[in-house]
Design a protein around this motif. Structure first.
Motif, PDB file in Angstrom:
ATOM      1  N   LEU A  39       0.724  -1.524   0.185  1.00  0.00           N
ATOM      2  CA  LEU A  39       0.107   0.123   0.008  1.00  0.00           C
ATOM      3  C   LEU A  39       0.737   1.330  -0.030  1.00  0.00           C
ATOM      4  CD1 LEU A  39      -3.126  -0.996   2.412  1.00  0.00           C
ATOM      5  CD2 LEU A  39      -2.904  -1.023  -0.069  1.00  0.00           C
ATOM      6  N   PRO A  40       1.819   1.403   0.895  1.00  0.00           N
ATOM      7  CA  PRO A  40       2.686   2.580   0.515  1.00  0.00           C
ATOM      8  C   PRO A  40       3.400   2.768  -0.636  1.00  0.00           C
ATOM      9  CG  PRO A  40       3.041   1.526   3.162  1.00  0.00           C
ATOM     10  CD  PRO A  40       2.290   0.405   1.869  1.00  0.00           C
ATOM     11  N   ALA A  41       3.812   1.473  -1.299  1.00  0.00           N
ATOM     12  CA  ALA A  41       4.403   1.720  -2.478  1.00  0.00           C
ATOM     13  C   ALA A  41       3.240   2.151  -3.546  1.00  0.00           C
ATOM     14  CB  ALA A  41       5.130   0.579  -3.115  1.00  0.00           C
ATOM     15  N   LEU A  42       2.305   1.889  -3.466  1.00  0.00           N
ATOM     16  CA  LEU A  42       0.994   2.057  -4.528  1.00  0.00           C
ATOM     17  C   LEU A  42       0.664   3.486  -4.198  1.00  0.00           C
ATOM     18  CD1 LEU A  42      -1.089  -1.045  -4.393  1.00  0.00           C
ATOM     19  CD2 LEU A  42       0.379  -0.362  -6.138  1.00  0.00           C
ATOM     20  N   GLN A  43       0.584   3.883  -2.777  1.00  0.00           N
ATOM     21  CA  GLN A  43       0.407   5.528  -2.671  1.00  0.00           C
ATOM     22  C   GLN A  43       1.561   6.251  -3.528  1.00  0.00           C
ATOM     23  OE1 GLN A  43      -0.156   5.553   1.650  1.00  0.00           O
ATOM     24  NE2 GLN A  43      -1.776   3.995   1.574  1.00  0.00           N
ATOM     25  N   ASN A  44       2.545   6.042  -2.983  1.00  0.00           N
ATOM     26  CA  ASN A  44       3.726   6.617  -3.742  1.00  0.00           C
ATOM     27  C   ASN A  44       3.647   6.921  -5.368  1.00  0.00           C
ATOM     28  OD1 ASN A  44       6.276   8.388  -3.874  1.00  0.00           O
ATOM     29  ND2 ASN A  44       7.262   6.541  -4.401  1.00  0.00           N
ATOM     30  N   GLY A  45       3.312   5.687  -5.751  1.00  0.00           N
ATOM     31  CA  GLY A  45       3.010   5.378  -7.262  1.00  0.00           C
ATOM     32  C   GLY A  45       1.920   6.632  -7.851  1.00  0.00           C
ATOM     33  N   ALA A  46       0.850   6.479  -7.039  1.00  0.00           N
ATOM     34  CA  ALA A  46      -0.380   7.286  -7.328  1.00  0.00           C
ATOM     35  C   ALA A  46       0.103   8.784  -7.530  1.00  0.00           C
ATOM     36  CB  ALA A  46      -1.392   7.170  -6.637  1.00  0.00           C
ATOM     37  N   LYS A  47       0.999   9.139  -6.285  1.00  0.00           N
ATOM     38  CA  LYS A  47       1.439  10.478  -6.518  1.00  0.00           C
ATOM     39  C   LYS A  47       2.354  10.629  -7.653  1.00  0.00           C
ATOM     40  CE  LYS A  47       4.881  11.565  -3.378  1.00  0.00           C
ATOM     41  NZ  LYS A  47       5.744  11.721  -2.483  1.00  0.00           N
ATOM     42  N   LEU A  48       3.254   9.920  -7.819  1.00  0.00           N
ATOM     43  CA  LEU A  48       4.170  10.165  -8.850  1.00  0.00           C
ATOM     44  C   LEU A  48       3.478  10.196 -10.317  1.00  0.00           C
ATOM     45  CD1 LEU A  48       6.851   7.575  -7.962  1.00  0.00           C
ATOM     46  CD2 LEU A  48       7.330  10.224  -8.027  1.00  0.00           C
ATOM     47  N   PHE A  49       2.343   9.359 -10.514  1.00  0.00           N
ATOM     48  CA  PHE A  49       1.581   9.332 -11.595  1.00  0.00           C
ATOM     49  C   PHE A  49       0.887  10.793 -11.824  1.00  0.00           C
ATOM     50  CE2 PHE A  49      -2.478   8.800 -13.740  1.00  0.00           C
ATOM     51  CZ  PHE A  49      -2.074   8.220 -14.725  1.00  0.00           C
ATOM     52  N   VAL A  50       0.300  11.313 -10.640  1.00  0.00           N
ATOM     53  CA  VAL A  50      -0.154  12.553 -10.924  1.00  0.00           C
ATOM     54  C   VAL A  50       0.588  13.640 -11.008  1.00  0.00           C
ATOM     55  CG1 VAL A  50      -1.681  14.191  -9.635  1.00  0.00           C
ATOM     56  CG2 VAL A  50      -2.223  11.787  -9.371  1.00  0.00           C
ATOM     57  N   ASN A  51       1.675  13.604 -10.539  1.00  0.00           N
ATOM     58  CA  ASN A  51       2.699  14.668 -10.497  1.00  0.00           C
ATOM     59  C   ASN A  51       3.501  14.581 -12.001  1.00  0.00           C
ATOM     60  OD1 ASN A  51       1.972  15.757  -8.114  1.00  0.00           O
ATOM     61  ND2 ASN A  51       3.640  14.601  -7.218  1.00  0.00           N
ATOM     62  N   TYR A  52       3.748  13.510 -12.503  1.00  0.00           N
ATOM     63  CA  TYR A  52       4.533  13.492 -13.653  1.00  0.00           C
ATOM     64  C   TYR A  52       3.851  12.700 -14.913  1.00  0.00           C
ATOM     65  CZ  TYR A  52       8.436  14.480 -10.607  1.00  0.00           C
ATOM     66  OH  TYR A  52       9.183  15.147  -9.505  1.00  0.00           O
ATOM     67  N   CYS A  53       2.767  12.237 -14.826  1.00  0.00           N
ATOM     68  CA  CYS A  53       2.221  11.441 -16.025  1.00  0.00           C
ATOM     69  C   CYS A  53       0.890  11.923 -16.337  1.00  0.00           C
ATOM     70  CB  CYS A  53       1.873  10.104 -15.685  1.00  0.00           C
ATOM     71  SG  CYS A  53       3.312   9.063 -15.304  1.00  0.00           S
ATOM     72  N   LEU A  54       0.088  12.647 -15.364  1.00  0.00           N
ATOM     73  CA  LEU A  54      -1.170  13.027 -15.671  1.00  0.00           C
ATOM     74  C   LEU A  54      -1.249  14.381 -16.598  1.00  0.00           C
ATOM     75  CD1 LEU A  54      -4.190  11.977 -15.244  1.00  0.00           C
ATOM     76  CD2 LEU A  54      -4.160  13.289 -12.925  1.00  0.00           C
TER      77      LEU A  54
END
Length: 247
Positions: A39-54
Motif C-alpha cells: 500500500l505505501p508503494a502504491l500510494q507513492n506510485g499514485a503521487k508520481l503518476f499525478v505529478n509526472y504523467c497526468l
C-alpha cells in the motif's frame, strides 16, 4: 516544425501503441518488483503518476475515489492529488485540453489506465516492459526532444522523470553498435537505487490501476480452491464409507 511536433506526439503512444517498436527488443526486460500488495508503494506510485504523467496522459477509467482502495482517505486524495477544479468522484483526466492537443499535434496522448496489461510480450509482463522503459532514457542531442531510449530507440517522448534520475548518456560499441552502458552526466534528485524504487512504485500503481480487484480476485480464488479441495476429499471419503459393505 510541424513535422517535428507531429512526430513527437505520435511517439507519445510509445507505451500504448498497437505496434511494437522495432527497437523494443534491443535489451532484455528487467523484472519489475511486484508491489500490487504494498500500500505505501502504491500510494507513492499514485503521487508520481499525478505529478509526472497526468499532465499529458489520462486514466479515464479510474476515479480518484477508487484510490481509497490503496489506503488513502478521501481528505488525503483531496489535499494531495486533486487540482482545485477536480472532484473526488471525477475520473483521472489529463490536464492538457484534448481539443487543443489534437489541433496542435494531430493526436491525443494515449490513455494509461490499462497500459500495464497491454504491453506484455515475449520479453515479459507489461510491468517488466514499463519498469525497463522508464529506466532506459538517455540524453541524445540529435533528437528533437533531446532524449532517446535504449529499449525504444528513436522514441519521441521526452524523459518525464529526468529531474529525479538526472541526465545520462548511453555508450555503444563502435563496431556492432551494441549497447554497453550508461554514463551519468548530471546527478538527479535521487540516487540510482532510489530512482529504481520510485519507478517500481509507479509501475506497481499502473499495474494495480489496470485491474484494481486483481488481488481480491486472487485471494477469493485461493479460498474457493481450498473449499473445493476439502469438499472433494469429504465426498470421496463419504463415497468410500457408503460403498464399503456393498459387494
Amino acid at each position: 516544425m510541424k513535422k517535428i511536433i507531429l512526430s513527437f506526439i505520435a511517439a507519445l503512444g510509445l507505451v500504448a501503441g498497437a505496434a511494437h517498436a522495432a527497437g523494443g527488443a534491443t535489451i532484455a526486460w528487467d523484472k519489475a518488483p511486484n508491489k500490487t500488495n504494498d500500500l505505501p508503494a502504491l500510494q507513492n506510485g499514485a503521487k508520481l503518476f499525478v505529478n509526472y504523467c497526468l499532465g499529458c496522459h489520462s486514466a479515464a477509467f479510474m476515479r480518484y475515489n477508487r484510490l481509497q482502495d490503496i489506503g488513502l482517505t478521501e481528505q488525503q486524495i483531496k489535499d494531495n492529488l486533486l487540482l482545485t477544479t477536480d472532484k473526488i468522484g471525477d475520473t483521472m483526466k489529463a490536464t492538457i485540453d484534448p481539443k487543443q492537443a489534437k489541433d496542435w499535434f494531430g493526436a491525443n496522448p494515449p490513455d494509461l489506465t490499462v497500459i500495464a496489461r497491454s504491453r506484455a510480450g515475449h520479453g515479459g509482463t507489461g510491468a517488466d516492459y514499463l519498469y525497463t522503459f522508464l529506466r532506459s532514457f538517455y540524453r541524445d542531442d540529435a533528437k528533437a526532444t533531446g532524449w532517446n531510449n535504449v529499449l525504444f530507440p528513436n522514441v519521441g517522448m521526452p524523459h518525464a522523470l529526468w529531474e529525479l534520475q538526472g541526465e545520462r548518456r548511453a555508450t555503444f560499441d563502435e563496431t556492432t553498435h551494441a549497447f554497453k552502458g550508461y554514463e551519468q552526466v548530471t546527478p538527479g534528485k535521487m540516487s540510482a537505487q532510489e530512482y529504481d524504487a520510485a519507478v517500481a512504485d509507479l509501475v506497481g500503481y499502473l499495474q494495480w490501476m489496470g485491474e484494481p480487484a486483481q488481488n481480491t480476485r486472487v485471494r477469493i480464488g485461493i479460498w474457493v480452491l481450498a473449499f473445493l479441495f476439502v469438499t472433494t476429499f469429504l465426498a470421496w471419503r463419504l463415497n468410500a464409507a457408503f460403498w464399503k459393505d456393498v459387494k
